[in-house]
Write a protein that holds these residues in place. Structure first.
Motif, PDB file in Angstrom:
ATOM      1  N   UNK A 100       0.817  -1.213   0.000  1.00  0.00           N
ATOM      2  CA  UNK A 100       0.000   0.000   0.000  1.00  0.00           C
ATOM      3  C   UNK A 100       0.856   1.271   0.000  1.00  0.00           C
ATOM      4  N   UNK A 101       2.151   1.119   0.429  1.00  0.00           N
ATOM      5  CA  UNK A 101       3.059   2.274   0.531  1.00  0.00           C
ATOM      6  C   UNK A 101       4.419   1.917  -0.072  1.00  0.00           C
ATOM      7  N   UNK A 102       4.504   1.778  -1.399  1.00  0.00           N
ATOM      8  CA  UNK A 102       5.744   1.317  -2.049  1.00  0.00           C
ATOM      9  C   UNK A 102       6.939   2.219  -1.721  1.00  0.00           C
ATOM     10  N   UNK A 103       8.060   1.578  -1.338  1.00  0.00           N
ATOM     11  CA  UNK A 103       9.297   2.305  -1.097  1.00  0.00           C
ATOM     12  C   UNK A 103       9.373   3.043   0.210  1.00  0.00           C
ATOM     13  N   UNK A 104       8.382   2.915   1.071  1.00  0.00           N
ATOM     14  CA  UNK A 104       8.359   3.635   2.347  1.00  0.00           C
ATOM     15  C   UNK A 104       9.055   2.845   3.454  1.00  0.00           C
ATOM     16  N   UNK A 105       8.845   1.560   3.479  1.00  0.00           N
ATOM     17  CA  UNK A 105       9.427   0.728   4.541  1.00  0.00           C
ATOM     18  C   UNK A 105      10.932   0.583   4.315  1.00  0.00           C
ATOM     19  N   UNK A 106      11.729   1.046   5.277  1.00  0.00           N
ATOM     20  CA  UNK A 106      13.188   0.968   5.166  1.00  0.00           C
ATOM     21  C   UNK A 106      13.693  -0.371   5.693  1.00  0.00           C
ATOM     22  N   UNK A 107      14.652  -0.943   4.974  1.00  0.00           N
ATOM     23  CA  UNK A 107      15.182  -2.258   5.327  1.00  0.00           C
ATOM     24  C   UNK A 107      16.703  -2.186   5.340  1.00  0.00           C
ATOM     25  N   UNK A 108      17.300  -2.355   6.529  1.00  0.00           N
ATOM     26  CA  UNK A 108      18.750  -2.325   6.670  1.00  0.00           C
ATOM     27  C   UNK A 108      19.378  -3.655   6.292  1.00  0.00           C
ATOM     28  N   UNK A 109      20.542  -3.584   5.660  1.00  0.00           N
ATOM     29  CA  UNK A 109      21.262  -4.796   5.240  1.00  0.00           C
ATOM     30  C   UNK A 109      22.742  -4.459   5.108  1.00  0.00           C
ATOM     31  N   UNK A 110      23.554  -5.418   4.690  1.00  0.00           N
ATOM     32  CA  UNK A 110      25.006  -5.223   4.657  1.00  0.00           C
ATOM     33  C   UNK A 110      25.551  -4.955   3.263  1.00  0.00           C
ATOM     34  N   UNK A 111      24.726  -4.445   2.358  1.00  0.00           N
ATOM     35  CA  UNK A 111      25.218  -4.041   1.047  1.00  0.00           C
ATOM     36  C   UNK A 111      24.517  -4.735  -0.102  1.00  0.00           C
ATOM     37  N   UNK A 112      24.356  -4.008  -1.205  1.00  0.00           N
ATOM     38  CA  UNK A 112      23.687  -4.558  -2.387  1.00  0.00           C
ATOM     39  C   UNK A 112      24.421  -5.791  -2.899  1.00  0.00           C
ATOM     40  N   UNK A 113      23.680  -6.874  -3.054  1.00  0.00           N
ATOM     41  CA  UNK A 113      24.261  -8.115  -3.527  1.00  0.00           C
ATOM     42  C   UNK A 113      24.806  -9.008  -2.433  1.00  0.00           C
ATOM     43  N   UNK A 114      24.848  -8.500  -1.185  1.00  0.00           N
ATOM     44  CA  UNK A 114      25.234  -9.359  -0.060  1.00  0.00           C
ATOM     45  C   UNK A 114      24.091 -10.329   0.228  1.00  0.00           C
ATOM     46  N   UNK A 115      24.403 -11.386   0.962  1.00  0.00           N
ATOM     47  CA  UNK A 115      23.416 -12.453   1.166  1.00  0.00           C
ATOM     48  C   UNK A 115      22.118 -11.943   1.746  1.00  0.00           C
ATOM     49  N   UNK A 116      22.219 -11.058   2.752  1.00  0.00           N
ATOM     50  CA  UNK A 116      21.003 -10.614   3.432  1.00  0.00           C
ATOM     51  C   UNK A 116      20.181  -9.693   2.540  1.00  0.00           C
ATOM     52  N   UNK A 117      20.837  -8.885   1.724  1.00  0.00           N
ATOM     53  CA  UNK A 117      20.104  -8.056   0.772  1.00  0.00           C
ATOM     54  C   UNK A 117      19.390  -8.929  -0.255  1.00  0.00           C
ATOM     55  N   UNK A 118      20.098  -9.913  -0.810  1.00  0.00           N
ATOM     56  CA  UNK A 118      19.482 -10.789  -1.818  1.00  0.00           C
ATOM     57  C   UNK A 118      18.344 -11.605  -1.224  1.00  0.00           C
ATOM     58  N   UNK A 119      18.483 -11.990   0.032  1.00  0.00           N
ATOM     59  CA  UNK A 119      17.417 -12.728   0.684  1.00  0.00           C
ATOM     60  C   UNK A 119      16.143 -11.884   0.755  1.00  0.00           C
ATOM     61  N   UNK A 120      16.281 -10.630   1.216  1.00  0.00           N
ATOM     62  CA  UNK A 120      15.121  -9.736   1.310  1.00  0.00           C
ATOM     63  C   UNK A 120      14.621  -9.335  -0.069  1.00  0.00           C
ATOM     64  N   UNK A 121      15.562  -9.078  -0.988  1.00  0.00           N
ATOM     65  CA  UNK A 121      15.177  -8.642  -2.331  1.00  0.00           C
ATOM     66  C   UNK A 121      14.424  -9.735  -3.075  1.00  0.00           C
ATOM     67  N   UNK A 122      14.836 -10.985  -2.874  1.00  0.00           N
ATOM     68  CA  UNK A 122      14.124 -12.075  -3.539  1.00  0.00           C
ATOM     69  C   UNK A 122      12.693 -12.183  -3.018  1.00  0.00           C
ATOM     70  N   UNK A 123      12.501 -11.892  -1.730  1.00  0.00           N
ATOM     71  CA  UNK A 123      11.154 -11.845  -1.159  1.00  0.00           C
ATOM     72  C   UNK A 123      10.339 -10.744  -1.843  1.00  0.00           C
ATOM     73  N   UNK A 124      10.950  -9.570  -1.995  1.00  0.00           N
ATOM     74  CA  UNK A 124      10.265  -8.454  -2.642  1.00  0.00           C
ATOM     75  C   UNK A 124       9.906  -8.748  -4.084  1.00  0.00           C
TER      76      UNK A 124
END
Length: 316
Positions: free
Chosen positions: A141-165
């Motif tokens: 309902x609010x695209x791009x509003x929720x901030x998500x901290x991670x350890x860098x673009x392409x790092x495991x945790x970013x890819x994990x969250x990004x794949x969910x998105x």
């Protein structure tokens, strides 16, 4: 000719005791992420009793920056004398695929795989979100509003969250940090709404009630977190979990006898009862592979990550 032979013999005789007496001083272990994060924790725990097994201490040095490139490049470029080893981590599987750096696992003398970790999506105790479904519905309902901290673009945790998105058509506002410790600090301080970290990295905060883990990106629940649902159990399945990994490597061209000595020594540290007990306490899943098995794992990892990176627009 005779003089040359005598000189060569003298040089060999001079150098031989150096190899025989190795190691004569402490060894440096370069960690490419910040102090206090999951990689730093496992490194310091691993080498705590190093002197018992190799006769000298192993001193951890953190060299951060460039999403791990700085530290891992420092290991690659170190003098190949057996006195510098390095932790290599998930980013090494993505740098070339993303066009960030030319370094890959092929640039190292591999020692062993140490650990694999699954990602967690967490919120702080005062969050408006009490479930993953809350996050997904609000984010849609609010695209791009929720901030998500991670350890860098392409790092495991970013890819994990990004794949969910990508799988569920959700747009987060991704905020990178230089490791797990500053990511956790940002979450606790309310500077980001969510954090994607290794689940082991938030174990203490979770048990203290400081954070709530909404889901873990894994096929099954983590044994140390039996009440935390998987993404699928939370209603948001993805095709394949993105798992982090950590291992040990040396620069190329370290003398073979020193490589063998360090392989044996680090394996003994890996099997140290105190290290294994601490890993269990911290929720770290230990996975050992020797140099050959580690090489095969890393080759397969690159093939697995290619479509994942492509799906989130990071494949170059």
């Amino acid at each position: 000719m005779k003089k040359l032979l005598v000189l060569a013999t003298a040089i060999f005789a001079f150098n031989a005791p150096v190899f025989a007496d190795y190691p004569e001083k402490d060894i440096t272990l370069i960690v490419p992420w910040s102090a206090g994060g999951g990689t730093d924790t496992i490194a310091r725990s691993l080498v705590k009793n190093a002197k018992q097994y190799i006769g000298v201490n192993v001193n951890v040095v953190n060299k951060t920056g460039g999403q791990g490139v700085v530290g891992m490049n420092a290991t690659k470029m170190a003098r190949p004398d057996g006195y510098t080893a390095g932790m290599i981590t998930f980013g090494l599987s993505t740098y070339r695929l993303m066009g960030l750096s030319d370094i890959s696992y092929r640039d190292y003398e591999l020692l062993q795989l140490l650990n694999q970790s699954s990602a967690a999506i967490s919120v702080n105790k005062g969050s408006q979100f009490t479930s993953l479904d809350d996050v997904i519905q609000y984010s849609k309902a609010n695209p791009g509003i929720v901030t998500l901290g991670h350890t860098g673009a392409g790092a495991a945790w970013h890819l994990s969250a990004a794949s969910l998105g990508v799988m569920h058509d959700v747009e987060f506002n991704y905020i990178p940090f230089a490791g797990g410790a500053p990511t956790r600090s940002a979450l606790l301080g309310g500077h980001v709404s969510l954090a994607a970290t290794g689940i082991d990295e938030v174990k203490d905060l979770y048990e203290a009630g400081e954070v709530n883990i909404l889901a873990v990106n894994a096929a099954t629940r983590h044994p140390a977190f039996p009440n935390v649902p998987t993404l699928a159990e939370a209603g948001y399945k993805i095709d394949a979990p993105v798992l982090d990994w950590r291992g040990l490597a040396l620069p190329k061209n370290v003398p073979a006898d020193r490589v063998a000595f360090l392989e044996e020594g680090f394996k003994k540290m890996f099997n140290d009862p105190e290290f294994r007990a601490l890993a269990k306490q911290k929720g770290l899943i230990l996975v050992y592979e020797d140099s050959d098995g580690f090489e095969g794992f890393l080759g397969n990892m690159e093939q697995v990550l290619q479509p994942t990176l492509d799906a989130v627009g990071l494949l170059k």
